[in-house]
Design a protein around this motif. Structure first.
Motif, PDB file in Angstrom:
ATOM      1  N   HIS A  20       0.782 -13.248  67.187  1.00  0.00           N
ATOM      2  CA  HIS A  20       1.947 -12.356  67.246  1.00  0.00           C
ATOM      3  C   HIS A  20       2.467 -12.094  65.842  1.00  0.00           C
ATOM      4  N   THR A 145       6.643  -7.364  75.177  1.00  0.00           N
ATOM      5  CA  THR A 145       5.312  -6.788  75.330  1.00  0.00           C
ATOM      6  C   THR A 145       4.991  -6.635  76.817  1.00  0.00           C
ATOM      7  N   GLN A 553      -1.127  -7.091  68.974  1.00  0.00           N
ATOM      8  CA  GLN A 553       0.008  -7.853  68.488  1.00  0.00           C
ATOM      9  C   GLN A 553      -0.386  -8.996  67.557  1.00  0.00           C
TER      10      GLN A 553
END
Length: 559
Positions: A20, A145, A553
């Motif tokens: 992330h 997300t 991501q």
């Protein structure tokens, strides 16, 4: 030239790669402000607990490997099963498998102590400073997300505390967790180390432990559809501490690869490498390449299921020996095997067909886990795979803002196995970070989420880099594949004999040739398997980093 979605990064100051971008940013910010790799990894790790709450949480687990002063070491933050847990006691509840959600699957949450032990012993920052990033994300918000929103939608309807905490929104917050972290950050003591130990005391023997024990005593619906209380006790929590261990290793093609011990699945990657050492795999992504890797995986994972675990002795020296690898390699034929074939007269557990796979169980996305790699200018590298305590795993604990993990579903409710349910023993986790040392003293840290696929995707990444010569980013971007031939480690323990799942970018000729050899090939989308990241450091101090584009991501950052 292999296709890549982005360039492999290079630098000399520091590098962070994770699943992330907000965690990568937090880790790099620490490096930029003078922290070392251990400070950065802890900051990134706590940030991941906030921004990927469907992938990991404070109530979960953490195995990591780190390289310091030329020595690889394992830090085990895998908590054990409660002392009161046993095959007999769970069978008495009418269970054939440990549930995939709920309190019966809860082990001691080990990640918190592992992160704090790493910070205390090897870091330089205060706990309050490394927690500041996670507190900020939890208090001020972070982007939701699609995966988080799907996990929220799949929450067990009766878990009221979870629904109160998690409401679908484009910007998510967790003010309860922010206050939990902030209270821990205010822990007192005369020295930095003492302040960290005070927070550890609060977690395992103080106010956090009290809230955990109170929560598990209230029955909650789990994946069986029945409400069960847990058996995790205050004594279980008070008796735990993360621990340092020597890694296990294997030499392969000018590299030495390091993994955790067989209380996790880590050595299965080494067994696969041993079988492939010296084999002619043919062109990259050709049929000999995929067939050889898949058939070797079937044999290695059969040994994992027969032997690995913390509940019985594991004949690891034999399993990793060259003689045994040659014996196993001889079993790889021209066609796909449909059998589970452990060696050394090992016994594979019974597969229970037809178990109810309710929403939220196991690792339904094959990615309910995170990974991060960090390197600093001082020569330190870290590979960490935090997981467990997903928001969908068990009811959120009131007043704490997180839930407990379900790692006990790794245990089998059969006696006499390495992974049999035994109180006080660690579950045979799938979490599997990696380090590797090349003969020229290049050090590589890498890993991925993905349950049983972790040591298949990590293997394929390593082969692409070490054997086929792709750089880190190209090796991550390359079309990925894996087999689901053997029983899943996750409830309800499904298996699909001969099945191979490939990304659509695998050459059509290879797919056709695999099918001709008896493989049941499932072609997925172009970008769906693996969430790898990796960082390497060469002897001259040059760092390289890369991260997975799938899911859009994961990012590497460095200079």
């Amino acid at each position: 030239m292999p296709f890549t979605t982005r360039p492999e990064l290079s630098g000399t100051f520091g590098m962070v790669a994770s699943t992330h971008w907000l965690a990568s940013a937090a880790g790099m910010a620490v490096l930029e402000r003078g922290g070392n790799a251990f400070d950065a990894a802890v900051a990134a790790g706590f940030a991941l607990q906030v921004v990927e709450p469907h992938m990991n949480g404070p109530g979960g687990d953490l195995p990591l490997l780190f390289w310091k002063d030329g020595v690889p070491q394992v830090l085990c933050g895998q908590g054990p099963a409660p002392a009161a847990a046993s095959v007999a006691s769970y069978r008495a509840l009418g269970l054939e498998l440990v549930p995939g959600t709920g309190y019966l699957a809860a082990c001691v949450p080990g990640s918190f102590d592992a992160w704090l032990l790493l910070l205390r012993d090897h870091g330089t920052w205060e706990l309050a400073d490394v927690l500041a990033f996670a507190i900020g994300y939890a208090r001020d918000g972070f982007p939701a997300t699609p995966g988080i929103l799907r996990a929220i939608a799949a929450l067990e309807p009766s878990w009221e505390t979870s629904h109160a905490l998690w409401q679908p929104s484009a910007r998510l917050r967790n003010p309860v967790l922010a206050e939990t972290y902030a209270r821990l950050a205010r822990s007192g003591g005369d020295t930095r180390e003492a302040r960290i130990d005070t927070a550890r005391e609060a977690w395992y023997r103080g106010w956090v432990a009290e809230a955990i024990v109170a929560a598990v005593g209230v029955p909650a619906v789990d994946s069986t559809g029945v409400a069960h209380a847990g058996v995790l006790s205050g004594d279980d929590l008070a008796g735990f501490s993360a621990s340092y261990e020597a890694p296990v290793s294997l030499d392969f093609g000018g590299w030495t690869v390091f993994k955790t011990g067989p209380w996790g699945q880590g050595p299965v990657l080494l067994q696969q490498l041993a079988m492939l050492d010296g084999a002619d795999l043919g062109p990259f992504l050709g049929v000999e390449h995929l067939h050889g890797v898949v058939e070797g995986a079937k044999l290695a994972f059969a040994d994992r299921d027969a032997w690995y675990g913390d509940s019985a002795d594991v004949p690891l020296d034999t399993l990793l020996s060259r003689a045994y690898a040659e014996e196993r390699r001889a079993l790889i034929g021209a066609d796909a095997s449909g059998e589970l074939r452990p060696g050394l007269d090992g016994r594979v557990p019974t597969v229970h067909a037809g178990a109810d796979a309710r929403a939220g169980v196991g690792e339904p996305t094959r990615g309910d886990t995170c990974h991060l790699d960090v390197a600093d200018r001082f020569g330190n590298l870290i590979s960490a795979t935090p997981s467990g305590g997903w928001l969908q795993s068990s009811p959120a604990i009131e007043g704490l803002g997180f839930c407990l993990g379900t790692r006990a579903q790794m245990f089998w409710l059969e006696d006499g196995l390495g992974a049999s349910l035994v109180g006080g023993r660690r579950p045979r986790t799938t979490l599997s970070p990696s380090l590797a040392l090349r003969s020229d003293e290049t050090v590589l840290a890498f890993g991925t989420p993905g349950g049983d696929q972790q040591d298949q995707w990590s293997l394929e990444f390593f082969l692409a880099h070490a054997v086929y010569g792709l750089d880190l980013q190209a090796a991550i971007d390359a079309p990925m594949f894996h087999t689901t031939h053997f029983p899943s480690s996750f409830y309800p323990r499904a298996a699909s004999p001969r099945q191979v799942e490939v990304e659509a970018r695998v050459p059509e000729a290879t797919v056709a040739a695999l099918r001709a050899r008896g493989h049941d090939v499932v072609v997925g989308s172009e970008w769906e398997h693996g969430r790898l990241s990796a960082i390497s450091r060469s002897p001259d101090g040059l760092l390289h980093g890369a991260a997975n584009p799938r899911g859009m991501q994961g990012y590497a950052i460095g200079r």
